[in-house]
Enzyme design. Sequence first.
Site, short mmCIF file in Angstrom:
data_model
loop_
_atom_site.label_atom_id
_atom_site.label_comp_id
_atom_site.label_asym_id
_atom_site.label_seq_id
_atom_site.Cartn_x
_atom_site.Cartn_y
_atom_site.Cartn_z
N ALA A 30 0.96 -0.79 0.06
CA ALA A 30 -0.13 -0.33 0.12
C ALA A 30 0.94 1.53 -0.13
O ALA A 30 0.93 1.72 0.99
CB ALA A 30 -0.75 -0.33 1.51
N LEU A 31 1.89 1.23 -1.14
CA LEU A 31 2.59 2.68 -0.87
C LEU A 31 2.20 3.41 -0.95
O LEU A 31 0.92 3.94 -1.82
CB LEU A 31 3.85 1.55 -1.86
CG LEU A 31 4.44 0.86 -1.84
CD1 LEU A 31 5.53 0.45 -2.91
CD2 LEU A 31 5.55 0.40 -0.51
N HIS A 35 6.59 5.65 1.38
CA HIS A 35 7.72 4.51 1.02
C HIS A 35 8.92 4.40 0.38
O HIS A 35 10.22 4.61 0.28
CB HIS A 35 6.22 3.28 0.83
CG HIS A 35 5.81 2.96 1.87
ND1 HIS A 35 4.74 2.69 1.52
CD2 HIS A 35 6.34 2.12 2.76
CE1 HIS A 35 4.28 2.31 2.55
NE2 HIS A 35 5.09 1.90 3.30
N LYS A 149 9.11 7.63 11.14
CA LYS A 149 7.18 7.61 11.41
C LYS A 149 6.91 6.81 12.62
O LYS A 149 7.08 6.84 13.44
CB LYS A 149 6.85 6.85 10.07
CG LYS A 149 5.64 7.00 10.36
CD LYS A 149 4.03 8.01 10.76
CE LYS A 149 3.00 7.29 10.24
NZ LYS A 149 3.29 6.19 10.53
P1 AMP Z 1 5.41 -0.02 6.65
O1 AMP Z 1 4.81 -0.05 5.13
O2 AMP Z 1 3.74 0.62 7.16
O3 AMP Z 1 5.70 -0.86 7.56
O4 AMP Z 1 6.45 1.05 6.81
C1 AMP Z 1 7.81 0.84 5.89
C2 AMP Z 1 8.56 1.94 5.62
O5 AMP Z 1 8.35 2.89 5.90
C3 AMP Z 1 9.11 1.73 7.40
O6 AMP Z 1 10.38 2.39 7.75
C4 AMP Z 1 8.03 2.89 7.90
O7 AMP Z 1 8.43 4.10 8.86
C5 AMP Z 1 8.41 4.04 6.42
N1 AMP Z 1 7.19 5.25 6.44
C6 AMP Z 1 5.90 4.68 6.65
N2 AMP Z 1 5.32 5.85 6.82
C7 AMP Z 1 6.16 6.87 6.60
C8 AMP Z 1 6.23 8.56 5.90
N3 AMP Z 1 4.91 9.10 6.32
N4 AMP Z 1 7.45 8.57 5.83
C9 AMP Z 1 9.12 8.18 6.38
N5 AMP Z 1 8.85 6.74 6.17
C10 AMP Z 1 7.46 6.09 6.32
#
Ligand code: AMP
Length: 280
Positions: A30-31, A35, A149
């Site tokens: 769900a990029l 991401h 985040k």
């Molecule tokens: P997730 O898919 O939510 O597990 O996130 C994957 C990676 O993307 C993790 O390292 C999160 O901290 C990073 N991430 C998620 N949202 C953000 C954001 N708004 N800004 C920066 N990094 C993010």
Amino acid sequence: MKIFQHKKTIMAYLERYTDKNIGLVPTMGALHDGHLSLVEQSVVENDLTVVSIFINPTQFDNNNDLEKYPKTFENDIAKLKSVSEHLIVFSPTTEEMYAKNITSQKFQFDGLESEMEGKHRLGHFDGVGTIVKRFFEIIKPDNAYFGEKDYQQLQIIKTLVKKLNIPVNIVGCPIKREENGLAMSSRNERLPKEIRHKAAVIYKTLKKAKEMFGTKSANEIKEWVNVYFDENPDFKLEYFEIANANTLKSIKQKTQNTKYRAFIAVYADDIRLIDNIALN
Ligand code: AMP
């Protein structure tokens, strides 16, 4: 773009590139642009970038949250292609990663695991540690990219690699925000439009806390945040903490030469949103 679903095939493929620098960006899909900012940084800093897309069941403490987690694989691939045609995607099935045993290894991260997210999402960081360790074993990255985040997760992964002597450099990346300041998150897609708009209060609260931090005590700021959310019917505050940025222990009094951050978790209906900010 190369897309792999099996450990064996991606490992065999990466074997050919042992002389190259590999960057890994673990995601649950769900990029969004948050991401993609990690992926862009990895592309700049490495010869090869692997993006994993895997919704890790063991890090969810709530089945409803797991079931409703958005799945947008085709869209994710299109977004990744817009960053680079040369990315390597690893999107294994649950069975590929866990076989028949969907459980976590137990970890201790010097107490980091007992604060905030650890307190409110039991077993969450054991699940994160289990899957990230497996990804490191499969991909053997030189650098791995994690967003601020999820600041507590970032600190925990740094501790994990130190404790287990895993030879990977952990890179923390800044938080990407929507126009109204709301931290980008895959869960934002589930927010009704009006609530997504109103969710700007979360970052506004953090910024106000930062402003107050110069003159008020941690307790006074916490009190203000609690009252503020008590009066806001759209969001339910789960926690607001002011903590040492390294130990993540919440503080009563500031000391000199110490870095602090504020952390917040709120619910909008059944959708959980988190955010944080550096205070000094
Ligand atoms: P997730 O898919 O939510 O597990 O996130 C994957 C990676 O993307 C993790 O390292 C999160 O901290 C990073 N991430 C998620 N949202 C953000 C954001 N708004 N800004 C920066 N990094 C993010």
